[in-house]
Scaffold this motif. Structure first.
Motif, PDB file in Angstrom:
ATOM      1  N   SER A 200     -44.834  12.358 -22.989  1.00 46.67           N
ATOM      2  CA  SER A 200     -43.770  13.206 -22.449  1.00 46.67           C
ATOM      3  C   SER A 200     -42.403  12.558 -22.617  1.00 46.67           C
ATOM      4  CB  SER A 200     -44.034  13.467 -20.963  1.00 46.67           C
ATOM      5  OG  SER A 200     -43.879  12.267 -20.222  1.00 46.67           O
ATOM      6  N   PRO A 201     -41.342  13.368 -22.607  1.00 48.87           N
ATOM      7  CA  PRO A 201     -39.981  12.808 -22.684  1.00 48.87           C
ATOM      8  C   PRO A 201     -39.690  11.841 -21.544  1.00 48.87           C
ATOM      9  CG  PRO A 201     -39.957  15.191 -23.045  1.00 48.87           C
ATOM     10  CD  PRO A 201     -41.346  14.850 -22.597  1.00 48.87           C
ATOM     11  N   GLU A 202     -40.265  12.110 -20.360  1.00 49.93           N
ATOM     12  CA  GLU A 202     -40.025  11.232 -19.211  1.00 49.93           C
ATOM     13  C   GLU A 202     -40.528   9.825 -19.470  1.00 49.93           C
ATOM     14  OE1 GLU A 202     -40.292  15.431 -17.724  1.00 49.93           O
ATOM     15  OE2 GLU A 202     -41.480  14.167 -19.061  1.00 49.93           O
ATOM     16  N   ALA A 203     -41.618   9.701 -20.223  1.00 52.51           N
ATOM     17  CA  ALA A 203     -42.182   8.378 -20.492  1.00 52.51           C
ATOM     18  C   ALA A 203     -41.209   7.508 -21.269  1.00 52.51           C
ATOM     19  CB  ALA A 203     -43.496   8.522 -21.255  1.00 52.51           C
ATOM     20  N   ARG A 204     -40.359   8.135 -22.074  1.00 50.20           N
ATOM     21  CA  ARG A 204     -39.391   7.368 -22.852  1.00 50.20           C
ATOM     22  C   ARG A 204     -38.273   6.794 -21.972  1.00 50.20           C
ATOM     23  NH1 ARG A 204     -40.677  11.491 -26.701  1.00 50.20           N
ATOM     24  NH2 ARG A 204     -38.937  12.829 -26.076  1.00 50.20           N
ATOM     25  N   GLU A 205     -38.158   7.307 -20.747  1.00 52.27           N
ATOM     26  CA  GLU A 205     -37.132   6.806 -19.829  1.00 52.27           C
ATOM     27  C   GLU A 205     -37.597   5.582 -19.039  1.00 52.27           C
ATOM     28  OE1 GLU A 205     -35.610   9.854 -17.258  1.00 52.27           O
ATOM     29  OE2 GLU A 205     -35.952  11.421 -18.746  1.00 52.27           O
ATOM     30  N   LEU A 206     -38.870   5.238 -19.146  1.00 49.69           N
ATOM     31  CA  LEU A 206     -39.423   4.148 -18.343  1.00 49.69           C
ATOM     32  C   LEU A 206     -38.908   2.792 -18.792  1.00 49.69           C
ATOM     33  CD1 LEU A 206     -43.159   5.317 -18.171  1.00 49.69           C
ATOM     34  CD2 LEU A 206     -41.474   5.430 -16.314  1.00 49.69           C
ATOM     35  N   ASP A 207     -38.764   1.882 -17.833  1.00 50.43           N
ATOM     36  CA  ASP A 207     -38.454   0.501 -18.176  1.00 50.43           C
ATOM     37  C   ASP A 207     -39.712  -0.140 -18.772  1.00 50.43           C
ATOM     38  OD1 ASP A 207     -40.009  -1.038 -15.963  1.00 50.43           O
ATOM     39  OD2 ASP A 207     -38.898   0.506 -14.875  1.00 50.43           O
ATOM     40  N   PRO A 208     -39.588  -1.299 -19.436  1.00 46.02           N
ATOM     41  CA  PRO A 208     -40.738  -1.898 -20.114  1.00 46.02           C
ATOM     42  C   PRO A 208     -41.964  -2.117 -19.222  1.00 46.02           C
ATOM     43  CG  PRO A 208     -38.721  -2.954 -20.836  1.00 46.02           C
ATOM     44  CD  PRO A 208     -38.336  -2.020 -19.719  1.00 46.02           C
ATOM     45  N   ALA A 209     -41.748  -2.606 -18.002  1.00 50.91           N
ATOM     46  CA  ALA A 209     -42.885  -2.871 -17.114  1.00 50.91           C
ATOM     47  C   ALA A 209     -43.607  -1.580 -16.746  1.00 50.91           C
ATOM     48  CB  ALA A 209     -42.408  -3.588 -15.852  1.00 50.91           C
ATOM     49  N   SER A 210     -42.842  -0.525 -16.451  1.00 51.00           N
ATOM     50  CA  SER A 210     -43.454   0.757 -16.085  1.00 51.00           C
ATOM     51  C   SER A 210     -44.172   1.388 -17.268  1.00 51.00           C
ATOM     52  CB  SER A 210     -42.385   1.721 -15.550  1.00 51.00           C
ATOM     53  OG  SER A 210     -41.781   1.209 -14.384  1.00 51.00           O
ATOM     54  N   ARG A 211     -43.621   1.186 -18.468  1.00 53.60           N
ATOM     55  CA  ARG A 211     -44.290   1.718 -19.657  1.00 53.60           C
ATOM     56  C   ARG A 211     -45.614   0.999 -19.909  1.00 53.60           C
ATOM     57  NH1 ARG A 211     -43.603   5.310 -23.439  1.00 53.60           N
ATOM     58  NH2 ARG A 211     -44.387   4.965 -25.552  1.00 53.60           N
ATOM     59  N   ILE A 212     -45.659  -0.297 -19.626  1.00 54.07           N
ATOM     60  CA  ILE A 212     -46.914  -1.033 -19.742  1.00 54.07           C
ATOM     61  C   ILE A 212     -47.944  -0.469 -18.775  1.00 54.07           C
ATOM     62  CG2 ILE A 212     -48.005  -3.252 -19.173  1.00 54.07           C
ATOM     63  CD1 ILE A 212     -45.607  -4.626 -20.502  1.00 54.07           C
ATOM     64  N   GLU A 213     -47.526  -0.223 -17.522  1.00 49.32           N
ATOM     65  CA  GLU A 213     -48.449   0.324 -16.529  1.00 49.32           C
ATOM     66  C   GLU A 213     -49.019   1.657 -16.997  1.00 49.32           C
ATOM     67  OE1 GLU A 213     -49.577  -1.180 -14.054  1.00 49.32           O
ATOM     68  OE2 GLU A 213     -48.138  -2.735 -13.519  1.00 49.32           O
ATOM     69  N   LEU A 214     -48.141   2.513 -17.507  1.00 46.77           N
ATOM     70  CA  LEU A 214     -48.595   3.820 -17.984  1.00 46.77           C
ATOM     71  C   LEU A 214     -49.529   3.655 -19.177  1.00 46.77           C
ATOM     72  CD1 LEU A 214     -48.554   6.884 -17.920  1.00 46.77           C
ATOM     73  CD2 LEU A 214     -46.409   6.833 -19.209  1.00 46.77           C
ATOM     74  N   GLY A 215     -49.196   2.741 -20.074  1.00 45.41           N
ATOM     75  CA  GLY A 215     -50.032   2.513 -21.241  1.00 45.41           C
ATOM     76  C   GLY A 215     -51.424   2.029 -20.869  1.00 45.41           C
ATOM     77  N   ILE A 216     -51.516   1.177 -19.852  1.00 45.54           N
ATOM     78  CA  ILE A 216     -52.818   0.690 -19.393  1.00 45.54           C
ATOM     79  C   ILE A 216     -53.672   1.845 -18.877  1.00 45.54           C
ATOM     80  CG2 ILE A 216     -53.950  -0.716 -17.629  1.00 45.54           C
ATOM     81  CD1 ILE A 216     -51.585  -2.688 -17.893  1.00 45.54           C
ATOM     82  N   VAL A 217     -53.051   2.728 -18.106  1.00 49.79           N
ATOM     83  CA  VAL A 217     -53.782   3.893 -17.594  1.00 49.79           C
ATOM     84  C   VAL A 217     -54.231   4.794 -18.740  1.00 49.79           C
ATOM     85  CG1 VAL A 217     -53.637   5.965 -16.155  1.00 49.79           C
ATOM     86  CG2 VAL A 217     -52.597   3.833 -15.366  1.00 49.79           C
ATOM     87  N   VAL A 218     -53.355   5.000 -19.708  1.00 50.70           N
ATOM     88  CA  VAL A 218     -53.681   5.879 -20.836  1.00 50.70           C
ATOM     89  C   VAL A 218     -54.803   5.279 -21.682  1.00 50.70           C
ATOM     90  CG1 VAL A 218     -52.779   6.841 -22.993  1.00 50.70           C
ATOM     91  CG2 VAL A 218     -51.460   7.044 -20.880  1.00 50.70           C
ATOM     92  N   ALA A 219     -54.803   3.959 -21.832  1.00 51.23           N
ATOM     93  CA  ALA A 219     -55.915   3.317 -22.533  1.00 51.23           C
ATOM     94  C   ALA A 219     -57.222   3.590 -21.793  1.00 51.23           C
ATOM     95  CB  ALA A 219     -55.671   1.815 -22.651  1.00 51.23           C
ATOM     96  N   GLY A 220     -57.176   3.556 -20.475  1.00 51.30           N
ATOM     97  CA  GLY A 220     -58.355   3.899 -19.685  1.00 51.30           C
ATOM     98  C   GLY A 220     -58.777   5.342 -19.906  1.00 51.30           C
ATOM     99  N   ALA A 230     -59.281   3.820 -30.006  1.00 46.69           N
ATOM    100  CA  ALA A 230     -57.952   4.347 -29.697  1.00 46.69           C
ATOM    101  C   ALA A 230     -57.355   3.639 -28.482  1.00 46.69           C
ATOM    102  CB  ALA A 230     -58.024   5.853 -29.447  1.00 46.69           C
ATOM    103  N   ALA A 231     -58.217   3.232 -27.545  1.00 47.61           N
ATOM    104  CA  ALA A 231     -57.740   2.481 -26.383  1.00 47.61           C
ATOM    105  C   ALA A 231     -57.150   1.142 -26.820  1.00 47.61           C
ATOM    106  CB  ALA A 231     -58.879   2.266 -25.388  1.00 47.61           C
ATOM    107  N   VAL A 232     -57.842   0.460 -27.728  1.00 44.82           N
ATOM    108  CA  VAL A 232     -57.331  -0.810 -28.265  1.00 44.82           C
ATOM    109  C   VAL A 232     -55.985  -0.589 -28.955  1.00 44.82           C
ATOM    110  CG1 VAL A 232     -57.720  -2.655 -29.948  1.00 44.82           C
ATOM    111  CG2 VAL A 232     -59.614  -1.846 -28.524  1.00 44.82           C
ATOM    112  N   ALA A 233     -55.896   0.459 -29.759  1.00 48.92           N
ATOM    113  CA  ALA A 233     -54.657   0.750 -30.485  1.00 48.92           C
ATOM    114  C   ALA A 233     -53.509   1.048 -29.529  1.00 48.92           C
ATOM    115  CB  ALA A 233     -54.876   1.925 -31.433  1.00 48.92           C
ATOM    116  N   THR A 234     -53.796   1.788 -28.454  1.00 46.55           N
ATOM    117  CA  THR A 234     -52.768   2.107 -27.451  1.00 46.55           C
ATOM    118  C   THR A 234     -52.184   0.832 -26.858  1.00 46.55           C
ATOM    119  OG1 THR A 234     -53.780   4.231 -26.875  1.00 46.55           O
ATOM    120  CG2 THR A 234     -52.343   3.232 -25.226  1.00 46.55           C
TER     121      THR A 234
END
Length: 295
Positions: A200-220, A230-234
């Motif tokens: 989402s466009p909102e995800a691009r507004e995240l600071d680096p730490a918050s983007r990492i958190e979101l990425g970890i959830v998305v890998a899950g 695909a989880a590894v690639a994420t």
């Protein structure tokens, strides 16, 4: 709540380590509600929309019958607050947001929010009761809705958490707690929705730490769908590194190790788990145990 459910809920914490939960590949249950068909004459779509808006208005305004009684019942059911709770322990910016309320009500809301934050680790159910009490008193204050959402998340009430966090975002703007919202979608058995949030466009507004958190959830979420590669690639796109002791990077390294293990890259996984075990001085993860298990 069972011990297993409580352990599961304790893993689902905003801005904390997500790796243990991803090992369990949890999903949760989703409930759908359908509308019945009216037995009366059919009417136009606009008429139905007007009726729905009227119903929502009637239920949320003091003019409706029983509103005062409902409010009194809600207040009577509020959990007790210890006498030593000091509202000055709350973030000054939150106190400022509460100034739109009457002084007495603002103080009570602040106390409930403090209690919710204090109890959220050890007694998430009671923390949620306090958060709901704060929301009931301050439903138009974004921080109260956000607190309710976070407490509901900890208690495993995914649907309520998602609704409250969405409301908070509408009121406060910004990307909000996207990682928590994405994890709620996983809890509701909708990993595809979690992945959509990452794009989402909102995800691009995240600071680096918050983007990492979101990425970890998305890998899950990818692993929920059986997409382990695909989880590894994420996670690779988030650039995990062994050159940093930063807590966000530590969580990313743990999630990356776990994802590598899922695709049988055992030696690489052990290396990353070993790195996390060395820098995890507060034992926020079970990396040391994972290294032991791998021999």
């Amino acid at each position: 709540m069972s011990d297993d459910r409580r352990r599961e809920n304790s893993d689902r914490k905003p801005r904390r380590e997500y790796g243990d939960r991803d090992r369990d590949r949890r999903g949760g249950s989703s409930q759908s509600q359908g509308r019945g068909h009216s037995a009366g004459p059919k009417r136009g779509w606009d008429d139905n929309r007007r009726d729905e808006r009227k119903i929502r208005h009637d239920r949320s305004t003091p003019q409706r019958q029983g509103f005062r009684e409902d409010r009194m019942a809600q207040k009577a059911d509020e959990p007790d607050i210890p006498s030593d709770v000091d509202i000055n322990d709350l973030d000054p910016m939150v106190i400022q947001d509460l100034k739109v309320l009457s002084k007495d009500n603002a103080e009570r809301v602040a106390q409930h929010m403090i209690m919710s934050a204090t109890l959220i680790e050890d007694d998430p159910d009671l923390a949620l009761r306090h958060a709901r009490a704060a929301k009931n008193r301050a439903g138009r204050v974004g921080v109260a809705r956000e607190m309710n959402g976070i407490a509901a998340y900890h208690a495993g009430e995914w649907k309520e958490a998602l609704a409250e966090l969405r409301a908070a975002r509408r009121m406060m703007g910004g990307p909000g707690l996207l990682s928590v919202m994405a994890d709620c979608e996983r809890g509701l058995g909708r990993p595809e929705k979690a992945i959509e949030l990452f794009r989402s466009p909102e995800a691009r507004e995240l600071d680096p730490a918050s983007r990492i958190e979101l990425g970890i959830v998305v890998a899950g979420a990818r692993r929920d769908l059986g997409q382990d590669e695909a989880a590894v690639a994420t996670l690779q796109k988030l650039q995990p590194t062994m050159e940093s002791n930063d807590i966000s990077q530590m969580r990313l390294a743990y999630a990356y190790a776990d994802a590598l293990l899922a695709v049988n890259r055992v030696d690489e996984a052990k290396g990353w788990f070993t790195h996390v075990a060395k820098i995890d001085v507060e034992e926020l993860t079970d990396a040391a145990q994972r290294v032991e298990e791998l021999g």
